[in-house]
Design a protein around this motif. Structure first.
Motif, PDB file in Angstrom:
ATOM      1  N   ASP A 134      -6.427  19.930   0.802  1.00  0.00           N
ATOM      2  CA  ASP A 134      -6.031  19.730   2.199  1.00  0.00           C
ATOM      3  C   ASP A 134      -5.346  21.002   2.667  1.00  0.00           C
ATOM      4  N   ASP A 135      -5.612  21.415   3.895  1.00  0.00           N
ATOM      5  CA  ASP A 135      -5.038  22.672   4.368  1.00  0.00           C
ATOM      6  C   ASP A 135      -3.581  22.538   4.806  1.00  0.00           C
ATOM      7  N   GLU A 136      -3.049  21.323   4.828  1.00  0.00           N
ATOM      8  CA  GLU A 136      -1.656  21.124   5.215  1.00  0.00           C
ATOM      9  C   GLU A 136      -0.798  20.889   3.972  1.00  0.00           C
ATOM     10  N   PRO A 137       0.130  21.818   3.663  1.00  0.00           N
ATOM     11  CA  PRO A 137       0.959  21.685   2.454  1.00  0.00           C
ATOM     12  C   PRO A 137       1.735  20.371   2.397  1.00  0.00           C
ATOM     13  N   MET A 138       2.242  19.913   3.537  1.00  0.00           N
ATOM     14  CA  MET A 138       3.029  18.675   3.531  1.00  0.00           C
ATOM     15  C   MET A 138       2.167  17.464   3.170  1.00  0.00           C
ATOM     16  N   VAL A 139       0.901  17.498   3.586  1.00  0.00           N
ATOM     17  CA  VAL A 139      -0.004  16.409   3.231  1.00  0.00           C
ATOM     18  C   VAL A 139      -0.251  16.416   1.726  1.00  0.00           C
ATOM     19  N   ARG A 140      -0.479  17.602   1.162  1.00  0.00           N
ATOM     20  CA  ARG A 140      -0.702  17.693  -0.282  1.00  0.00           C
ATOM     21  C   ARG A 140       0.510  17.177  -1.049  1.00  0.00           C
ATOM     22  N   VAL A 141       1.695  17.536  -0.592  1.00  0.00           N
ATOM     23  CA  VAL A 141       2.914  17.061  -1.250  1.00  0.00           C
ATOM     24  C   VAL A 141       3.007  15.544  -1.162  1.00  0.00           C
ATOM     25  N   GLY A 142       2.723  14.996   0.014  1.00  0.00           N
ATOM     26  CA  GLY A 142       2.801  13.548   0.192  1.00  0.00           C
ATOM     27  C   GLY A 142       1.807  12.801  -0.670  1.00  0.00           C
ATOM     28  N   VAL A 143       0.566  13.295  -0.724  1.00  0.00           N
ATOM     29  CA  VAL A 143      -0.457  12.647  -1.541  1.00  0.00           C
ATOM     30  C   VAL A 143      -0.081  12.725  -3.013  1.00  0.00           C
ATOM     31  N   LYS A 144       0.385  13.894  -3.448  1.00  0.00           N
ATOM     32  CA  LYS A 144       0.784  14.049  -4.857  1.00  0.00           C
ATOM     33  C   LYS A 144       1.937  13.117  -5.200  1.00  0.00           C
ATOM     34  N   THR A 145       2.890  12.989  -4.283  1.00  0.00           N
ATOM     35  CA  THR A 145       4.038  12.114  -4.523  1.00  0.00           C
ATOM     36  C   THR A 145       3.589  10.664  -4.710  1.00  0.00           C
ATOM     37  N   ILE A 146       2.637  10.240  -3.887  1.00  0.00           N
ATOM     38  CA  ILE A 146       2.119   8.866  -4.005  1.00  0.00           C
ATOM     39  C   ILE A 146       1.398   8.687  -5.336  1.00  0.00           C
ATOM     40  N   LEU A 147       0.521   9.629  -5.673  1.00  0.00           N
ATOM     41  CA  LEU A 147      -0.249   9.508  -6.914  1.00  0.00           C
ATOM     42  C   LEU A 147       0.646   9.565  -8.148  1.00  0.00           C
ATOM     43  N   ASP A 148       1.738  10.313  -8.053  1.00  0.00           N
ATOM     44  CA  ASP A 148       2.655  10.431  -9.193  1.00  0.00           C
ATOM     45  C   ASP A 148       3.354   9.117  -9.522  1.00  0.00           C
ATOM     46  N   THR A 149       3.283   8.145  -8.625  1.00  0.00           N
ATOM     47  CA  THR A 149       3.910   6.843  -8.915  1.00  0.00           C
ATOM     48  C   THR A 149       3.101   6.049  -9.935  1.00  0.00           C
ATOM     49  N   ASP A 150       1.860   6.466 -10.160  1.00  0.00           N
ATOM     50  CA  ASP A 150       1.008   5.784 -11.144  1.00  0.00           C
ATOM     51  C   ASP A 150       0.990   6.603 -12.433  1.00  0.00           C
ATOM     52  N   PRO A 151       1.463   6.044 -13.540  1.00  0.00           N
ATOM     53  CA  PRO A 151       1.534   6.816 -14.791  1.00  0.00           C
ATOM     54  C   PRO A 151       0.177   7.195 -15.369  1.00  0.00           C
ATOM     55  N   ASP A 152      -0.891   6.574 -14.859  1.00  0.00           N
ATOM     56  CA  ASP A 152      -2.227   6.871 -15.370  1.00  0.00           C
ATOM     57  C   ASP A 152      -2.950   7.940 -14.559  1.00  0.00           C
ATOM     58  N   ILE A 153      -2.274   8.484 -13.535  1.00  0.00           N
ATOM     59  CA  ILE A 153      -2.893   9.494 -12.666  1.00  0.00           C
ATOM     60  C   ILE A 153      -2.079  10.780 -12.739  1.00  0.00           C
ATOM     61  N   ASP A 200      -2.155   2.386   4.140  1.00  0.00           N
ATOM     62  CA  ASP A 200      -1.068   2.038   3.232  1.00  0.00           C
ATOM     63  C   ASP A 200      -1.140   2.934   1.995  1.00  0.00           C
ATOM     64  N   PRO A 201      -0.024   3.554   1.571  1.00  0.00           N
ATOM     65  CA  PRO A 201      -0.050   4.431   0.396  1.00  0.00           C
ATOM     66  C   PRO A 201      -0.653   3.777  -0.847  1.00  0.00           C
ATOM     67  N   ARG A 202      -0.482   2.458  -0.983  1.00  0.00           N
ATOM     68  CA  ARG A 202      -1.051   1.776  -2.148  1.00  0.00           C
ATOM     69  C   ARG A 202      -2.566   1.882  -2.169  1.00  0.00           C
ATOM     70  N   GLU A 203      -3.160   2.020  -0.982  1.00  0.00           N
ATOM     71  CA  GLU A 203      -4.611   2.137  -0.887  1.00  0.00           C
ATOM     72  C   GLU A 203      -5.110   3.400  -1.576  1.00  0.00           C
ATOM     73  N   LEU A 204      -4.312   4.465  -1.489  1.00  0.00           N
ATOM     74  CA  LEU A 204      -4.683   5.731  -2.117  1.00  0.00           C
ATOM     75  C   LEU A 204      -4.804   5.568  -3.623  1.00  0.00           C
ATOM     76  N   VAL A 205      -3.817   4.935  -4.224  1.00  0.00           N
ATOM     77  CA  VAL A 205      -3.837   4.718  -5.670  1.00  0.00           C
ATOM     78  C   VAL A 205      -4.990   3.792  -6.061  1.00  0.00           C
ATOM     79  N   ILE A 206      -5.157   2.722  -5.302  1.00  0.00           N
ATOM     80  CA  ILE A 206      -6.243   1.776  -5.588  1.00  0.00           C
ATOM     81  C   ILE A 206      -7.595   2.473  -5.491  1.00  0.00           C
ATOM     82  N   GLY A 207      -7.766   3.286  -4.456  1.00  0.00           N
ATOM     83  CA  GLY A 207      -9.035   3.977  -4.263  1.00  0.00           C
ATOM     84  C   GLY A 207      -9.332   4.966  -5.369  1.00  0.00           C
ATOM     85  N   VAL A 208      -8.329   5.739  -5.770  1.00  0.00           N
ATOM     86  CA  VAL A 208      -8.525   6.717  -6.852  1.00  0.00           C
ATOM     87  C   VAL A 208      -8.879   6.012  -8.154  1.00  0.00           C
ATOM     88  N   ARG A 209      -8.178   4.953  -8.450  1.00  0.00           N
ATOM     89  CA  ARG A 209      -8.465   4.216  -9.692  1.00  0.00           C
ATOM     90  C   ARG A 209      -9.868   3.594  -9.640  1.00  0.00           C
TER      91      ARG A 209
END
Length: 216
Positions: free
Chosen positions: A8-27, A107-116
């Motif tokens: 993503d070309d927006e650093p804040m978006v990358r940080v936000g997405v990474k923060t959400i994904l980091d909540t899952d220990p399997d990602i 919803d941020p949970r959707e991101l984790v669900i989708g990646v998994r």
């Protein structure tokens, strides 16, 4: 461990997405990119399981990067992550063999669900997008249903069972458990289904299932 690239070309978006994904220990996020071209190079270098691509990026946009990734890294599951849900973007992404389509406003949970889900071999559409796809399918009427039913003639009974579950959004592991067969057998069935239907990916196969009334 599910290895993920965020582009993503927006650093804040990358940080936000990474923060959400980091909540899952399997990602784990193994790489980041600010342009589509950087994303392609990062995939070559790090070989992630899932690549999250923004659609609108400089140098090479997400859809162009998707096309290139299908050529150089076909095993990587690509998910389009964007603020835009116009039908044209969705159609082009799915035609380009994207495994999923997620909205940044979801919803941020959707991101984790989708990646998994895509890492497990399933397709995943943001519910808002899925509703629109299904609505279009339902509105296409009898002609599409008849055409889809004719395409199913090439499938065995077991392949139709598998296709119905693909249409319901189940992963290979879930289908294996439901039908009491191995995951490897499911993968073989899915590969045969895609070939016989002339479908580029699971989403296209699922749409055939919806048209024919097998799923949903």
């Amino acid at each position: 461990m599910i290895r993920v690239l965020i582009a993503d070309d927006e650093p804040m978006v990358r940080v936000g997405v990474k923060t959400i994904l980091d909540t899952d220990p399997d990602i784990t996020v193994v790489a980041e990119a600010a342009t589509g071209r950087q994303a392609v190079e990062a995939v070559r270098a790090h070989r992630p399981d899932v690549a999250l691509l923004d659609i609108r990026m400089p140098d090479m946009d997400g859809l162009a990067a998707l096309t290139e990734l299908r050529r150089v890294a076909p095993d990587v599951a690509v998910v389009m992550l964007t603020t835009f849900d116009e039908d044209d973007f969705v159609a082009r992404a799915l035609a380009g063999d994207a495994r999923g389509f997620l909205l940044k406003a979801a919803d941020p949970r959707e991101l984790v669900i989708g990646v998994r889900a895509v890492a497990d071999g399933a397709a995943y559409l943001s519910p808002r997008i899925a509703q629109r796809v299904i609505a279009r399918v339902a509105g296409d009427g009898l002609a599409r249903r008849q055409a889809a039913t004719e395409r199913l003639a090439a499938l065995s009974d077991r392949e139709r069972q598998v296709l119905a579950l693909v249409g319901d959004g189940l992963s290979n592991a879930d289908i294996a458990a439901r039908l009491y067969i191995s995951e490897g057998t499911v993968k073989a069935h899915v590969s045969a289904i895609l070939s016989r239907l002339g479908a580029a990916n699971r989403v296209q196969a699922a749409i055939v299932a919806w048209h024919a009334g097998l799923a949903g």
